[in-house]
Design a protein around this motif. Sequence first.
Motif, PDB file in Angstrom:
ATOM      1  N   ASN A   1      46.477 -82.703 -38.008  1.00 36.93           N
ATOM      2  CA  ASN A   1      47.828 -82.602 -38.563  1.00 36.93           C
ATOM      3  C   ASN A   1      47.947 -81.236 -39.219  1.00 36.93           C
ATOM      4  OD1 ASN A   1      50.051 -82.782 -40.486  1.00 36.93           O
ATOM      5  ND2 ASN A   1      50.081 -84.960 -39.986  1.00 36.93           N
TER       6      ASN A   1
ATOM      7  N   ALA B   1      46.422 -91.102 -33.854  1.00 37.80           N
ATOM      8  CA  ALA B   1      46.798 -90.492 -35.132  1.00 37.80           C
ATOM      9  C   ALA B   1      48.074 -91.113 -35.686  1.00 37.80           C
ATOM     10  CB  ALA B   1      46.980 -88.986 -34.947  1.00 37.80           C
ATOM     11  N   THR B   2      49.042 -91.352 -34.802  1.00 30.79           N
ATOM     12  CA  THR B   2      50.322 -91.930 -35.215  1.00 30.79           C
ATOM     13  C   THR B   2      50.161 -93.381 -35.642  1.00 30.79           C
ATOM     14  OG1 THR B   2      51.490 -90.460 -33.668  1.00 30.79           O
ATOM     15  CG2 THR B   2      52.687 -92.379 -34.490  1.00 30.79           C
ATOM     16  N   ASN B   3      49.471 -94.164 -34.822  1.00 29.22           N
ATOM     17  CA  ASN B   3      49.306 -95.598 -35.102  1.00 29.22           C
ATOM     18  C   ASN B   3      48.473 -95.862 -36.356  1.00 29.22           C
ATOM     19  OD1 ASN B   3      50.819 -96.162 -32.850  1.00 29.22           O
ATOM     20  ND2 ASN B   3      49.067 -96.615 -31.533  1.00 29.22           N
ATOM     21  N   LYS B   4      47.518 -94.991 -36.635  1.00 24.17           N
ATOM     22  CA  LYS B   4      46.600 -95.228 -37.752  1.00 24.17           C
ATOM     23  C   LYS B   4      46.857 -94.304 -38.941  1.00 24.17           C
ATOM     24  CE  LYS B   4      42.957 -97.475 -35.202  1.00 24.17           C
ATOM     25  NZ  LYS B   4      41.518 -97.793 -35.198  1.00 24.17           N
ATOM     26  N   SER B   5      47.952 -93.557 -38.888  1.00 26.67           N
ATOM     27  CA  SER B   5      48.299 -92.629 -39.970  1.00 26.67           C
ATOM     28  C   SER B   5      47.114 -91.736 -40.336  1.00 26.67           C
ATOM     29  CB  SER B   5      48.777 -93.394 -41.206  1.00 26.67           C
ATOM     30  OG  SER B   5      49.911 -94.165 -40.913  1.00 26.67           O
ATOM     31  N   ALA B   6      46.496 -91.160 -39.323  1.00 24.59           N
ATOM     32  CA  ALA B   6      45.314 -90.321 -39.516  1.00 24.59           C
ATOM     33  C   ALA B   6      45.715 -88.846 -39.553  1.00 24.59           C
ATOM     34  CB  ALA B   6      44.305 -90.566 -38.404  1.00 24.59           C
ATOM     35  N   ASP B   7      44.998 -88.070 -40.354  1.00 21.81           N
ATOM     36  CA  ASP B   7      45.214 -86.625 -40.421  1.00 21.81           C
ATOM     37  C   ASP B   7      44.439 -85.897 -39.321  1.00 21.81           C
ATOM     38  OD1 ASP B   7      46.728 -86.694 -42.942  1.00 21.81           O
ATOM     39  OD2 ASP B   7      44.831 -87.325 -43.817  1.00 21.81           O
TER      40      ASP B   7
ATOM     41  N   LYS C   1      43.082 -87.392 -46.006  1.00 22.63           N
ATOM     42  CA  LYS C   1      43.115 -88.770 -46.498  1.00 22.63           C
ATOM     43  C   LYS C   1      42.407 -89.712 -45.536  1.00 22.63           C
ATOM     44  CE  LYS C   1      47.361 -88.306 -49.201  1.00 22.63           C
ATOM     45  NZ  LYS C   1      48.769 -88.749 -49.355  1.00 22.63           N
ATOM     46  N   ARG C   2      42.604 -89.464 -44.237  1.00 23.38           N
ATOM     47  CA  ARG C   2      41.982 -90.360 -43.256  1.00 23.38           C
ATOM     48  C   ARG C   2      41.688 -89.626 -41.960  1.00 23.38           C
ATOM     49  NH1 ARG C   2      44.508 -96.036 -40.760  1.00 23.38           N
ATOM     50  NH2 ARG C   2      42.495 -96.961 -40.186  1.00 23.38           N
TER      51      ARG C   2
ATOM     52  N   ASP D   1      36.121 -94.874 -39.101  1.00 20.44           N
ATOM     53  CA  ASP D   1      37.171 -94.550 -40.065  1.00 20.44           C
ATOM     54  C   ASP D   1      36.547 -93.818 -41.249  1.00 20.44           C
ATOM     55  OD1 ASP D   1      39.564 -94.752 -41.736  1.00 20.44           O
ATOM     56  OD2 ASP D   1      40.163 -96.319 -40.333  1.00 20.44           O
TER      57      ASP D   1
ATOM     58  N   TRP E   1      51.086 -80.683 -34.826  1.00 18.64           N
ATOM     59  CA  TRP E   1      49.657 -80.956 -34.637  1.00 18.64           C
ATOM     60  C   TRP E   1      48.999 -79.750 -33.981  1.00 18.64           C
ATOM     61  CZ3 TRP E   1      47.705 -85.520 -36.534  1.00 18.64           C
ATOM     62  CH2 TRP E   1      48.651 -86.489 -36.867  1.00 18.64           C
TER      63      TRP E   1
END
Length: 336
Positions: free
Chosen positions: A164, A107-113, A194-195, A138, A85
């Motif tokens: 990321n 970022a980890t919990n929500k699979s965010a970039d 993506k997110r 979001d 990161w």
Amino acid sequence: MNDLISIIVPIYKVEKYLRQCIDSVINQTYSNLEIILVNDGSPDNCPKICDEYAKKDDRIKIINKNNGGVSSARNVGLDNAKGNWIVFVDADDWIEKRYCEDLLKIATNKSADIVICGYNRVYNDKTKKISAIAKKTDFDSNDYLINVLNPQTGFGFCTTKIFNVDIIGKNRFDESIVVGEDALFNIKISKNLKRAVYVQKELYNYRINDDSAVKRFDTNYVKKYSKSIEVNKKYIFENYLQEEIKNNFYNFIAFHVMLIAVNYCFHPENNIKNKKKLLRKICNYNNFKEGIEKSNYKMISLTRKVTLFTLKHKLYILTSCICKIRQMQNKRKGKK
């Protein structure tokens, strides 16, 4: 959650603030950090301060280079970063203790970039909490790009975020421009996104500096913004076909014309006598004119909506009044 975070700090002539910045980084509640201090040929005591901290903390890596500007310094940092990161911190700013922990956890919990946070705008002893104008939390790639193209959302900064490393890839800051480089960087990486998630926590402290490139009087001010808009426009129009994206880019142009009006045309140090004539001339430059005419009133404050209205309708006397009031407000702040 033990990913390595690389924190990149470009450093130039900020000895007055540098210790506070580095202290805020080394005292993070999240400890798995790579701290990259990029000395961009700073002529003051900044190199000495960096060396002092490096002796105390083995997570610190110092890179010394010839002065090339903030984009050059950030690029060198990216080229040397080993983290999963990336975090950017400007050397006259500082971050709250939980900045890295909280943003990485989301970022980890929500699979965010990307995770974006609010920030505190600090001017002398005054602090104002700033949250994104966007009502969503979001964002997909398209939504993120639209917000980047509307400067008052704050999405165009490269600070106040954790990235990321995979979405950055080989993208780097454009060293040919000295304003708007943050926005272009975010525009480029949005294609890989993506997110993105926005969290309404003021975890970054942004210091308002009267000597910043945005505020100080510069005879090349218009030329710099004109070049930045040309470079950003070229990228947008070559890579995006959607009219929605292009329309929002006109907002980007109009916002920067408003900056030019306040910080150049009506700056107290500008000795040109007929400032309204100067403003009229600048507003008729091709890119600036197109941006004003095609911009909408979305995602900006009420004050800027009024200012944009005066520019659209060529009410330059009213524009001049707004700019003069803004300069008076800046002057009063400076005395506090």
